[in-house]
Design a protein around this motif. Sequence first.
Motif, mmCIF file in Angstrom:
data_model
loop_
_atom_site.group_PDB
_atom_site.id
_atom_site.type_symbol
_atom_site.label_atom_id
_atom_site.label_comp_id
_atom_site.label_asym_id
_atom_site.label_seq_id
_atom_site.Cartn_x
_atom_site.Cartn_y
_atom_site.Cartn_z
ATOM 1 N N ILE A 76 68.735 38.272 56.415
ATOM 2 C CA ILE A 76 70.135 38.079 56.810
ATOM 3 C C ILE A 76 71.025 39.043 56.032
ATOM 4 N N ALA A 77 70.758 39.185 54.724
ATOM 5 C CA ALA A 77 71.543 40.122 53.901
ATOM 6 C C ALA A 77 71.383 41.552 54.412
ATOM 7 N N LYS A 78 70.163 41.922 54.808
ATOM 8 C CA LYS A 78 69.940 43.262 55.359
ATOM 9 C C LYS A 78 70.694 43.439 56.674
ATOM 10 N N GLY A 79 70.675 42.401 57.515
ATOM 11 C CA GLY A 79 71.391 42.476 58.786
ATOM 12 C C GLY A 79 72.889 42.619 58.596
ATOM 13 N N LEU A 80 73.444 41.896 57.636
ATOM 14 C CA LEU A 80 74.879 41.993 57.366
ATOM 15 C C LEU A 80 75.237 43.355 56.767
ATOM 16 N N SER A 106 77.333 31.557 54.842
ATOM 17 C CA SER A 106 76.222 30.611 54.716
ATOM 18 C C SER A 106 75.418 30.673 56.004
ATOM 19 N N HIS A 107 74.202 30.168 55.950
ATOM 20 C CA HIS A 107 73.328 30.199 57.123
ATOM 21 C C HIS A 107 72.479 28.940 57.159
ATOM 22 N N LEU A 108 72.024 28.599 58.359
ATOM 23 C CA LEU A 108 71.176 27.423 58.525
ATOM 24 C C LEU A 108 69.696 27.785 58.633
ATOM 25 N N HIS A 109 69.395 28.873 59.292
ATOM 26 C CA HIS A 109 68.011 29.267 59.515
ATOM 27 C C HIS A 109 67.799 30.682 59.015
ATOM 28 N N GLY A 110 66.551 31.072 58.957
ATOM 29 C CA GLY A 110 66.249 32.466 58.667
ATOM 30 C C GLY A 110 65.988 32.738 57.202
ATOM 31 N N LEU A 135 83.701 46.295 52.398
ATOM 32 C CA LEU A 135 83.206 44.924 52.469
ATOM 33 C C LEU A 135 81.914 44.744 51.682
ATOM 34 N N THR A 136 81.818 43.587 51.045
ATOM 35 C CA THR A 136 80.602 43.152 50.376
ATOM 36 C C THR A 136 80.306 41.746 50.868
ATOM 37 N N PHE A 137 79.086 41.509 51.321
ATOM 38 C CA PHE A 137 78.701 40.185 51.799
ATOM 39 C C PHE A 137 77.986 39.438 50.681
ATOM 40 N N VAL A 138 78.445 38.205 50.411
ATOM 41 C CA VAL A 138 77.895 37.388 49.334
ATOM 42 C C VAL A 138 77.477 36.049 49.924
ATOM 43 N N GLU A 139 76.230 35.656 49.656
ATOM 44 C CA GLU A 139 75.757 34.365 50.163
ATOM 45 C C GLU A 139 76.441 33.241 49.396
ATOM 46 N N ASP A 140 76.958 32.279 50.134
ATOM 47 C CA ASP A 140 77.656 31.131 49.560
ATOM 48 C C ASP A 140 76.694 29.957 49.532
ATOM 49 N N SER A 141 76.309 29.550 48.350
ATOM 50 C CA SER A 141 75.339 28.465 48.225
ATOM 51 C C SER A 141 76.006 27.107 48.005
ATOM 52 N N SER A 142 77.321 27.034 48.103
ATOM 53 C CA SER A 142 78.015 25.775 47.817
ATOM 54 C C SER A 142 77.685 24.698 48.845
ATOM 55 N N ILE A 143 77.446 25.065 50.097
ATOM 56 C CA ILE A 143 77.114 24.072 51.118
ATOM 57 C C ILE A 143 75.745 23.471 50.830
ATOM 58 N N SER A 167 72.433 36.665 64.419
ATOM 59 C CA SER A 167 72.736 35.714 65.496
ATOM 60 C C SER A 167 71.708 34.590 65.561
ATOM 61 N N GLY A 168 70.465 34.858 65.230
ATOM 62 C CA GLY A 168 69.434 33.825 65.271
ATOM 63 C C GLY A 168 69.462 32.890 64.081
ATOM 64 N N ALA A 169 70.157 33.250 63.040
ATOM 65 C CA ALA A 169 70.164 32.450 61.817
ATOM 66 C C ALA A 169 71.385 31.538 61.708
#
Length: 138
Positions: A62-66, A53-57, A89-97, A30-32
Amino acid sequence: MAKYRQGRINEEMYKEAAQIMRTVKDPRISGAFVSVTGVEVTPDLKYAKIFYSHLHGEPKEIAKGLKAANGYFRTQLAKNLNLRVTPELTFVEDSSIAYGAKIEKIISGFTYTTQPEDETAEEEKDEADNSGSESENE
């Protein structure tokens, strides 16, 4: 299974995952300001990748939190979607942004120089006159 059904399921899971992401109370998430950017479900509907994707953190936190919120996500998806089997579910960081922002920064660094239309028209007229007079002189 028809391809369009898989696309509809991807879209519905994307909408639900975005809603669920807002309700997660883990401070690492939530903080990120984490947002869902896409979902891909396998054709057999047993596995799903949720792109975020995320803006902060810190990305590792974040990966651990997800990963910790994985059970909550599956439970909420099972409640909200009418599927026979809720996918793993598998969470994958999207670096396209971030990549797009980098490209935009590079492009905005260029300066464009253009000539006013009046000068361009005069230069073209002069070139046409010079080429015409050269052929007459020969």
